[in-house]
Write an enzyme that holds these catalytic residues in place. Structure first.
Site, short mmCIF file in Angstrom:
data_model
loop_
_atom_site.label_atom_id
_atom_site.label_comp_id
_atom_site.label_asym_id
_atom_site.label_seq_id
_atom_site.Cartn_x
_atom_site.Cartn_y
_atom_site.Cartn_z
N SER A 132 0.77 -1.08 -0.27
CA SER A 132 0.05 -0.03 -0.13
C SER A 132 0.95 1.31 -0.02
O SER A 132 2.01 1.08 -0.25
CB SER A 132 -0.85 -0.12 1.19
OG SER A 132 -1.91 0.92 1.15
N ASN A 133 0.45 2.18 0.46
CA ASN A 133 1.18 3.58 0.40
C ASN A 133 0.79 4.58 1.51
O ASN A 133 -0.11 4.10 2.29
CB ASN A 133 1.25 4.29 -1.05
CG ASN A 133 -0.40 4.71 -1.32
OD1 ASN A 133 -0.95 5.42 -0.80
ND2 ASN A 133 -0.89 3.93 -2.44
N ALA A 134 1.39 5.66 1.70
CA ALA A 134 1.31 6.58 2.81
C ALA A 134 0.05 7.42 2.54
O ALA A 134 -0.42 8.43 3.54
CB ALA A 134 2.18 7.25 3.15
N ALA A 194 -4.66 7.31 -4.20
CA ALA A 194 -3.17 6.81 -4.60
C ALA A 194 -3.33 5.47 -5.02
O ALA A 194 -2.94 4.41 -3.95
CB ALA A 194 -2.13 7.02 -3.45
#
Ligand code: C5P
Length: 217
Positions: free
Chosen positions: A26-28, A93
């Site tokens: 995943s991402n921030a 995102a």
């Protein structure tokens, strides 16, 4: 068209691409920018569909909320909602890659290195914008370097009308921050900058800039 029948589809947050039942890429992304856009769109009196990956935020009141987890789920929700929308804002995102064969059981730790094969996800913004009819399509470009060059390339490659570029190299205006600084580029060559400012103000600026004399409720 008046504000109440203007329909806006906004995506927000990250996606999760599972490696096994308990681990994922995943991402921030916090979802704050997308949720601020959804609130700003509701305030304008628009009808808002918010498609969101997993975040720690309550959906703004007045939106139709569509929670999703993976890029494939986000694609499917967006494909259903896109034909009826007037404005697409792809703020999510979305993961660019996902594991080819997620394990059905938790992967056990071993001493040797682990190789995980990834495949590209569908570029949702590009797929939808390529099929657009009356819709205005807006994407985001979170960049750490050569912000304008990368953003303009994405604007063209994804067939978007506008792209919102933000420099995520600084923690004060990055993906998890409460502030943002953006530069918008249009396919017709316009560019507009705003911030640093709270994401709610940035959201209102973005909607105003891309819509010009946008319908307000
Ligand atoms: O190419 P990049 O991922 O940097 O582009 C970001 C833009 O493309 C964002 O608007 C994002 O929502 C969208 N995107 C998408 N589907 C993907 C990857 C990115 O819609 N698989």
């Amino acid at each position: 068209m008046n504000a109440s029948n203007f329909t806006c589809l906004i995506t927000a947050g990250p996606t999760r691409e599972y490696v096994d039942p308990v681990r994922f890429f995943s991402n921030a992304s916090s979802g704050k920018m997308g949720y601020a856009l959804a609130s700003a769109a509701v305030e304008r009196g628009w009808s808002v569909d918010l498609v969101s990956g997993p975040v720690c935020l309550a959906p703004p009141s007045g939106v139709s909320f569509h929670p999703v987890v993976t890029a494939a789920e986000m694609e499917s929700a967006c494909r259903q909602l896109f034909p009826a929308c007037d404005l697409l804002v792809m703020c999510a995102a979305v993961a660019d890659y996902r594991p080819v064969s997620p394990a059905k059981r938790k992967i056990k730790k071993k001493d040797e290195s682990l190789v995980i094969h990834l495949e590209p996800t569908v570029d949702i913004a590009k797929a939808l914008a390529t099929e657009k009819r009356h819709q205005l399509c807006v994407g985001f470009a979170a960049e750490t370097d050569h912000v304008e060059t990368h953003a303009r390339r994405k604007l063209r490659q994804k067939n978007l009308d506008w792209i919102v570029a933000n420099d995520v190299s600084s923690p004060e205006i990055g993906m998890e921050a409460d502030q943002n600084r953006v530069t918008l580029f249009s396919v017709t060559g316009e560019s507009r900058s705003f911030g640093p400012a709270p994401k709610s103000d940035v959201a209102d600026f973005i909607l105003g800039a891309i819509m010009g004399a946008a319908p307000r409720g």
